[in-house]
Design a protein around this motif. Structure first.
Motif, PDB file in Angstrom:
ATOM      1  N   LYS A   1     -10.524   8.560  -0.793  1.00 17.85           N
ATOM      2  CA  LYS A   1      -9.583   8.661   0.022  1.00 17.85           C
ATOM      3  C   LYS A   1      -9.895   7.486   0.990  1.00 17.85           C
ATOM      4  O   LYS A   1      -9.913   7.507   2.263  1.00 17.85           O
ATOM      5  CB  LYS A   1      -9.600   9.786   0.964  1.00 17.85           C
ATOM      6  CG  LYS A   1      -9.405  11.174   0.165  1.00 17.85           C
ATOM      7  CD  LYS A   1      -9.494  12.366   1.076  1.00 17.85           C
ATOM      8  CE  LYS A   1      -8.947  13.589   0.190  1.00 17.85           C
ATOM      9  NZ  LYS A   1      -9.124  14.757   0.532  1.00 17.85           N
ATOM     10  N   SER A   2     -10.154   6.381   0.370  1.00 19.62           N
ATOM     11  CA  SER A   2     -10.298   4.851   1.177  1.00 19.62           C
ATOM     12  C   SER A   2      -9.160   4.297   1.763  1.00 19.62           C
ATOM     13  O   SER A   2      -7.624   4.899   1.376  1.00 19.62           O
ATOM     14  CB  SER A   2     -11.050   3.987   0.151  1.00 19.62           C
ATOM     15  OG  SER A   2     -10.786   2.610   0.876  1.00 19.62           O
ATOM     16  N   THR A   3      -8.890   3.648   2.810  1.00 16.60           N
ATOM     17  CA  THR A   3      -7.760   3.340   3.428  1.00 16.60           C
ATOM     18  C   THR A   3      -7.318   2.068   2.378  1.00 16.60           C
ATOM     19  O   THR A   3      -6.111   2.008   2.417  1.00 16.60           O
ATOM     20  CB  THR A   3      -8.275   2.614   4.625  1.00 16.60           C
ATOM     21  OG1 THR A   3      -8.846   3.208   5.510  1.00 16.60           O
ATOM     22  CG2 THR A   3      -6.941   1.817   5.123  1.00 16.60           C
TER      23      THR A   3
ATOM     24  N   GLU B   1       0.997  -0.999  -0.026  1.00 16.65           N
ATOM     25  CA  GLU B   1       0.168  -0.105  -0.110  1.00 16.65           C
ATOM     26  C   GLU B   1       0.875   1.268   0.018  1.00 16.65           C
ATOM     27  O   GLU B   1       1.801   1.599   0.991  1.00 16.65           O
ATOM     28  CB  GLU B   1      -0.918  -0.148   1.538  1.00 16.65           C
ATOM     29  CG  GLU B   1      -2.188  -1.082   1.115  1.00 16.65           C
ATOM     30  CD  GLU B   1      -3.143  -0.672   0.093  1.00 16.65           C
ATOM     31  OE1 GLU B   1      -3.427   0.551  -0.197  1.00 16.65           O
ATOM     32  OE2 GLU B   1      -3.728  -1.575  -0.418  1.00 16.65           O
ATOM     33  N   TRP B   2       0.652   2.028  -1.045  1.00 12.88           N
ATOM     34  CA  TRP B   2       1.280   3.294  -1.032  1.00 12.88           C
ATOM     35  C   TRP B   2       0.227   4.475  -1.229  1.00 12.88           C
ATOM     36  O   TRP B   2      -0.376   5.008  -2.257  1.00 12.88           O
ATOM     37  CB  TRP B   2       2.315   3.507  -2.330  1.00 12.88           C
ATOM     38  CG  TRP B   2       3.307   2.344  -2.018  1.00 12.88           C
ATOM     39  CD1 TRP B   2       3.219   0.854  -2.433  1.00 12.88           C
ATOM     40  CD2 TRP B   2       4.541   2.301  -1.550  1.00 12.88           C
ATOM     41  NE1 TRP B   2       4.467   0.408  -2.265  1.00 12.88           N
ATOM     42  CE2 TRP B   2       5.217   1.245  -1.530  1.00 12.88           C
ATOM     43  CE3 TRP B   2       5.255   3.372  -1.093  1.00 12.88           C
ATOM     44  CZ2 TRP B   2       6.537   0.859  -1.339  1.00 12.88           C
ATOM     45  CZ3 TRP B   2       6.608   3.303  -0.441  1.00 12.88           C
ATOM     46  CH2 TRP B   2       7.089   2.023  -0.706  1.00 12.88           C
ATOM     47  N   ILE B   3      -0.412   5.170  -0.026  1.00  6.55           N
ATOM     48  CA  ILE B   3      -1.333   5.956  -0.146  1.00  6.55           C
ATOM     49  C   ILE B   3      -0.683   7.435   0.294  1.00  6.55           C
ATOM     50  O   ILE B   3      -0.149   7.274   1.402  1.00  6.55           O
ATOM     51  CB  ILE B   3      -2.504   5.816   0.466  1.00  6.55           C
ATOM     52  CG1 ILE B   3      -3.143   4.281   0.222  1.00  6.55           C
ATOM     53  CG2 ILE B   3      -3.455   6.490   0.691  1.00  6.55           C
ATOM     54  CD1 ILE B   3      -4.191   3.527   1.167  1.00  6.55           C
ATOM     55  N   LYS B   4      -0.755   8.353  -0.572  1.00  8.07           N
ATOM     56  CA  LYS B   4      -0.372   9.777  -0.209  1.00  8.07           C
ATOM     57  C   LYS B   4      -0.864  10.298   1.053  1.00  8.07           C
ATOM     58  O   LYS B   4      -2.256  10.080   1.184  1.00  8.07           O
ATOM     59  CB  LYS B   4      -0.594  10.563  -1.381  1.00  8.07           C
ATOM     60  CG  LYS B   4       0.411  10.318  -2.651  1.00  8.07           C
ATOM     61  CD  LYS B   4       0.368  11.467  -3.589  1.00  8.07           C
ATOM     62  CE  LYS B   4       1.083  11.050  -4.946  1.00  8.07           C
ATOM     63  NZ  LYS B   4       1.076  11.988  -5.731  1.00  8.07           N
TER      64      LYS B   4
ATOM     65  N   TYR C   1     -12.093   0.669  -7.669  1.00  7.19           N
ATOM     66  CA  TYR C   1     -11.063   1.430  -7.200  1.00  7.19           C
ATOM     67  C   TYR C   1     -11.513   2.419  -6.349  1.00  7.19           C
ATOM     68  O   TYR C   1     -12.921   3.103  -6.709  1.00  7.19           O
ATOM     69  CB  TYR C   1     -10.326   2.192  -8.613  1.00  7.19           C
ATOM     70  CG  TYR C   1      -9.419   3.077  -8.172  1.00  7.19           C
ATOM     71  CD1 TYR C   1      -8.179   2.705  -7.851  1.00  7.19           C
ATOM     72  CD2 TYR C   1      -9.592   4.512  -8.385  1.00  7.19           C
ATOM     73  CE1 TYR C   1      -7.261   3.974  -7.370  1.00  7.19           C
ATOM     74  CE2 TYR C   1      -8.957   5.567  -8.211  1.00  7.19           C
ATOM     75  CZ  TYR C   1      -7.486   5.267  -7.724  1.00  7.19           C
ATOM     76  OH  TYR C   1      -6.771   6.141  -7.290  1.00  7.19           O
TER      77      TYR C   1
ATOM     78  N   GLY D   1      -9.173   4.692  -4.609  1.00 12.28           N
ATOM     79  CA  GLY D   1      -8.457   5.561  -4.041  1.00 12.28           C
ATOM     80  C   GLY D   1      -8.847   7.081  -3.964  1.00 12.28           C
ATOM     81  O   GLY D   1      -8.150   7.933  -3.290  1.00 12.28           O
TER      82      GLY D   1
ATOM     83  N   VAL E   1      -6.963   0.895  -1.723  1.00 15.29           N
ATOM     84  CA  VAL E   1      -6.847   1.321  -2.993  1.00 15.29           C
ATOM     85  C   VAL E   1      -7.980   0.675  -3.963  1.00 15.29           C
ATOM     86  O   VAL E   1      -8.433   1.384  -4.719  1.00 15.29           O
ATOM     87  CB  VAL E   1      -5.288   1.074  -3.847  1.00 15.29           C
ATOM     88  CG1 VAL E   1      -5.469   1.603  -5.205  1.00 15.29           C
ATOM     89  CG2 VAL E   1      -4.577   1.944  -3.190  1.00 15.29           C
TER      90      VAL E   1
END
Length: 107
Positions: free
Chosen positions: A94-96, A36-39, A89, A91, A98
């Motif tokens: 702003k879901s935890t 997981e790579w969420i800004k 999808y 993302g 993707v």
């Protein structure tokens, strides 16, 4: 085995293990950090973090392999796979996660 606290400080059980049977439960996805790579969310991706995540994932898979239950047929197995359902999808919301699987509630 472990406790944690939510954003409001409420304590909850984050992992359990049965004392006799091979039963485990966690309130997190142990393999998630690696992928997981969420800004804006500081998910650790350092060497030790990745090793711990992989250890947990390997441990749970090894435990699952001890289960000798099998599907009656290959077709029954194929029909049961999550890949039969569309991933959505999420993302942009702003879901935890993707991607999520969305299922309609049967009434």
């Amino acid at each position: 085995m472990s406790l944690n606290h939510d954003l409001n400080g409420l304590e909850f059980i984050s992992s359990i293990e049965h004392t006799i049977y091979p039963f485990y439960g966690v309130q997190f996805h142990p393999e998630k950090n690696i992928y997981e790579w969420i800004k804006g969310i500081k998910i650790p991706h350092g060497k030790n973090c990745s090793k711990v995540s992989q250890f947990f994932a390997d441990f749970f898979v090894d435990e699952a392999r001890k289960n000798l239950h099998k599907y009656e047929s290959e077709n029954e197995e194929l029909e049961s796979l999550i890949y039969n359902y569309p991933a959505t999808y999420t993302g942009l919301n702003k879901s935890t996660f993707v991607q999520c699987y969305m299922f309609k509630k049967n009434v």
